[in-house]
Design an enzyme around this catalytic site. Structure first.
Site, PDB file in Angstrom:
ATOM      1  N   LYS A  80       0.811  -1.216   0.000  1.00 19.61           N
ATOM      2  CA  LYS A  80       0.000   0.000   0.000  1.00 19.61           C
ATOM      3  C   LYS A  80       0.852   1.277   0.000  1.00 19.61           C
ATOM      4  O   LYS A  80       0.429   2.311  -0.507  1.00 19.61           O
ATOM      5  CB  LYS A  80      -0.926   0.012   1.222  1.00 19.61           C
ATOM      6  CG  LYS A  80      -1.986  -1.074   1.245  1.00 19.61           C
ATOM      7  CD  LYS A  80      -3.133  -0.768   0.309  1.00 19.61           C
ATOM      8  CE  LYS A  80      -4.278  -1.745   0.511  1.00 19.61           C
ATOM      9  NZ  LYS A  80      -5.440  -1.423  -0.333  1.00 19.61           N
ATOM     10  N   SER A 134     -10.045   0.554   5.685  1.00 22.43           N
ATOM     11  CA  SER A 134     -10.135  -0.290   6.871  1.00 22.43           C
ATOM     12  C   SER A 134      -8.785  -0.462   7.547  1.00 22.43           C
ATOM     13  O   SER A 134      -8.694  -1.087   8.594  1.00 22.43           O
ATOM     14  CB  SER A 134     -10.701  -1.663   6.506  1.00 22.43           C
ATOM     15  OG  SER A 134      -9.831  -2.333   5.612  1.00 22.43           O
ATOM     16  N   ASN A 141      -4.802  -0.708   6.028  1.00 21.65           N
ATOM     17  CA  ASN A 141      -3.459  -0.668   5.449  1.00 21.65           C
ATOM     18  C   ASN A 141      -3.234   0.553   4.563  1.00 21.65           C
ATOM     19  O   ASN A 141      -2.185   1.199   4.644  1.00 21.65           O
ATOM     20  CB  ASN A 141      -3.178  -1.947   4.673  1.00 21.65           C
ATOM     21  CG  ASN A 141      -2.945  -3.133   5.591  1.00 21.65           C
ATOM     22  OD1 ASN A 141      -2.592  -2.966   6.751  1.00 21.65           O
ATOM     23  ND2 ASN A 141      -3.139  -4.335   5.079  1.00 21.65           N
ATOM     24  N   ASP A 146       5.875 -17.287 -14.738  1.00 16.68           N
ATOM     25  CA  ASP A 146       4.864 -17.371 -15.793  1.00 16.68           C
ATOM     26  C   ASP A 146       3.451 -17.120 -15.273  1.00 16.68           C
ATOM     27  O   ASP A 146       2.509 -16.990 -16.051  1.00 16.68           O
ATOM     28  CB  ASP A 146       4.923 -18.737 -16.499  1.00 16.68           C
ATOM     29  CG  ASP A 146       4.781 -19.916 -15.549  1.00 16.68           C
ATOM     30  OD1 ASP A 146       3.883 -19.908 -14.697  1.00 16.68           O
ATOM     31  OD2 ASP A 146       5.588 -20.873 -15.674  1.00 16.68           O
ATOM     32  N   GLY A 178     -10.784  -4.174  -3.900  1.00  9.17           N
ATOM     33  CA  GLY A 178     -11.240  -3.102  -4.774  1.00  9.17           C
ATOM     34  C   GLY A 178     -10.556  -3.120  -6.130  1.00  9.17           C
ATOM     35  O   GLY A 178     -11.020  -2.506  -7.080  1.00  9.17           O
ATOM     36  N   GLY A 231      -7.200  -2.234  -6.841  1.00  8.25           N
ATOM     37  CA  GLY A 231      -6.069  -1.353  -7.090  1.00  8.25           C
ATOM     38  C   GLY A 231      -4.758  -2.102  -7.233  1.00  8.25           C
ATOM     39  O   GLY A 231      -3.970  -1.831  -8.150  1.00  8.25           O
ATOM     40  N   ASP A 257     -17.137 -10.820  -4.845  1.00  9.04           N
ATOM     41  CA  ASP A 257     -17.764  -9.964  -5.852  1.00  9.04           C
ATOM     42  C   ASP A 257     -16.972  -9.934  -7.155  1.00  9.04           C
ATOM     43  O   ASP A 257     -17.558  -9.823  -8.235  1.00  9.04           O
ATOM     44  CB  ASP A 257     -17.924  -8.542  -5.310  1.00  9.04           C
ATOM     45  CG  ASP A 257     -16.590  -7.885  -5.001  1.00  9.04           C
ATOM     46  OD1 ASP A 257     -16.193  -6.953  -5.718  1.00  9.04           O
ATOM     47  OD2 ASP A 257     -15.933  -8.328  -4.051  1.00  9.04           O
ATOM     48  N   LYS A 287       8.300 -18.089   8.021  1.00  8.77           N
ATOM     49  CA  LYS A 287       8.737 -17.212   9.116  1.00  8.77           C
ATOM     50  C   LYS A 287       8.430 -15.751   8.822  1.00  8.77           C
ATOM     51  O   LYS A 287       9.235 -14.856   9.090  1.00  8.77           O
ATOM     52  CB  LYS A 287      10.236 -17.373   9.399  1.00  8.77           C
ATOM     53  CG  LYS A 287      10.698 -18.811   9.587  1.00  8.77           C
ATOM     54  CD  LYS A 287       9.971 -19.514  10.717  1.00  8.77           C
ATOM     55  CE  LYS A 287      10.485 -20.935  10.909  1.00  8.77           C
ATOM     56  NZ  LYS A 287       9.704 -21.705  11.911  1.00  8.77           N
ATOM     57  N   SER A 324       1.219  -9.724   1.020  1.00  9.74           N
ATOM     58  CA  SER A 324       1.434  -8.368   1.494  1.00  9.74           C
ATOM     59  C   SER A 324       0.422  -8.009   2.564  1.00  9.74           C
ATOM     60  O   SER A 324      -0.769  -8.231   2.404  1.00  9.74           O
ATOM     61  CB  SER A 324       1.319  -7.384   0.325  1.00  9.74           C
ATOM     62  OG  SER A 324       1.502  -6.071   0.783  1.00  9.74           O
ATOM     63  N   ASN A 349      -0.456  -6.753   9.311  1.00  8.12           N
ATOM     64  CA  ASN A 349      -1.110  -6.145  10.469  1.00  8.12           C
ATOM     65  C   ASN A 349      -2.206  -7.069  10.972  1.00  8.12           C
ATOM     66  O   ASN A 349      -3.326  -7.071  10.473  1.00  8.12           O
ATOM     67  CB  ASN A 349      -1.689  -4.778  10.091  1.00  8.12           C
ATOM     68  CG  ASN A 349      -0.599  -3.812   9.668  1.00  8.12           C
ATOM     69  OD1 ASN A 349       0.345  -3.596  10.405  1.00  8.12           O
ATOM     70  ND2 ASN A 349      -0.725  -3.261   8.480  1.00  8.12           N
TER      71      ASN A 349
END
Length: 292
Positions: A22, A47, A49, A141, A149, A151, A179, A241, A277, A280
């Site tokens: 982000k 919400s 990140n 590949d 959303g 992005g 969705d 890890k 990624s 949190n």
């Protein structure tokens, strides 16, 4: 950051890219503003990140960041926003309330709206993931990317297909917020009446900028349930890890799922890149999920 490759189930070599993506889009958006635009700061709704990333990017540029956060956001993500100097404004846990509250803040402050995903600057920033990943592992590949959303996957798909038009882009999506899968099936943006998934970062719906990219450049959507996501999180902690939240682990969950493993369409996916990624984690929720 690109990790070392690992072998999964004997048939595919995978590379992981980890760290918070982000911040890429947030920095690109913040530093794309000229001084006159930036003087009153920026506002977003998120919400967690994207909220923290935008707060940090704004702090680095020395401008205010007004962050609209739904009341059900994980506590650890809210604390990150505050730590980076963002001004938290609460909304109800619905997209309508988030957007309405953000619009009110815009009117009051004159700040610039930085949408969490439906923004060309954000999409472009996220695309640097593909540049970095394919520069270090050009043999990939197939790319598997979380979708919400849109992005992240829009930026990844645009950049990756520009580098290698033959590369396969697969989206990973939770069953309780599918969705994107339904949108691909229906050929139009399809919004759900409610969402229910442990992956709190994947509860948004596609936007008018991200949908055409997902429609045209994302080859397929793999849907997994929360149990599969939790199992993937556990593998990330125990084997790789790395600390990862449910939304970040979903790509690994997808490639380990029967939907992927038993689908002959993916037999030629030999070098797979997975975007993992987001680290949190609300540890209380995580431990309860593992226990259940």
């Amino acid at each position: 950051m690109l990790s070392e490759g690992v072998l999964i189930k004997g048939h595919c070599f995978m590379q992981f890219i980890r760290g918070a993506f982000k911040f890429r889009g947030a920095c690109n958006a913040i530093y794309s503003l000229d001084d006159d635009q930036a003087v009153n700061g920026v506002v977003t709704h998120s919400s967690g990140n994207h909220a923290a990333a935008l707060a940090l990017a704004a702090k680095l540029r020395g401008i205010p960041a007004y962050i609209v956060i739904p009341k059900n956001a994980p506590k650890c993500k809210v604390e990150n926003v505050k730590r980076y100097g963002g001004q938290v404004i609460w909304s109800e846990p619905s997209m309508h309330s988030r957007e309405d509250t953000a619009n009110k803040v815009l009117q009051d402050t004159g700040a610039v709206l930085i949408h969490p995903y439906n923004d060309g600057r954000i999409i472009s920033g996220q695309g640097t993931i593909s540049l970095e990943l394919l520069e270090q592992a050009s043999e990939i590949d197939t790319l598997i990317v979380p979708i919400s959303g849109g992005g992240l996957i829009s930026g990844v798909a645009l950049a990756a297909k520009a580098i290698n038009p033959a590369i396969r882009i697969l989206a990973a999506e939770p069953m309780g917020a599918d969705d994107a899968f339904q949108s691909k099936v229906n050929g139009r943006i399809t919004k759900l009446s409610e969402v229910n998934t442990i992956a709190d970062g994947l509860r948004a719906f596609l936007g008018d900028l991200t949908w055409p990219i997902v429609r045209d450049l994302v080859d397929d959507v793999i849907v997994v349930d929360d149990k599969e996501i939790i199992q993937a999180m556990r593998l990330c902690y125990e084997i790789l890890k790395i600390a990862v939240e449910p939304s970040g682990a979903i790509g690994l969950a997808a490639v380990l799922s029967d939907s992927f493993q038993k689908n002959p369409a993916y037999n030629e996916c030999n070098h797979i890149g997975i975007v993992i990624s987001g680290g949190n984690v609300d540890l209380g929720v995580l431990w309860n999920s593992l226990d259940n």
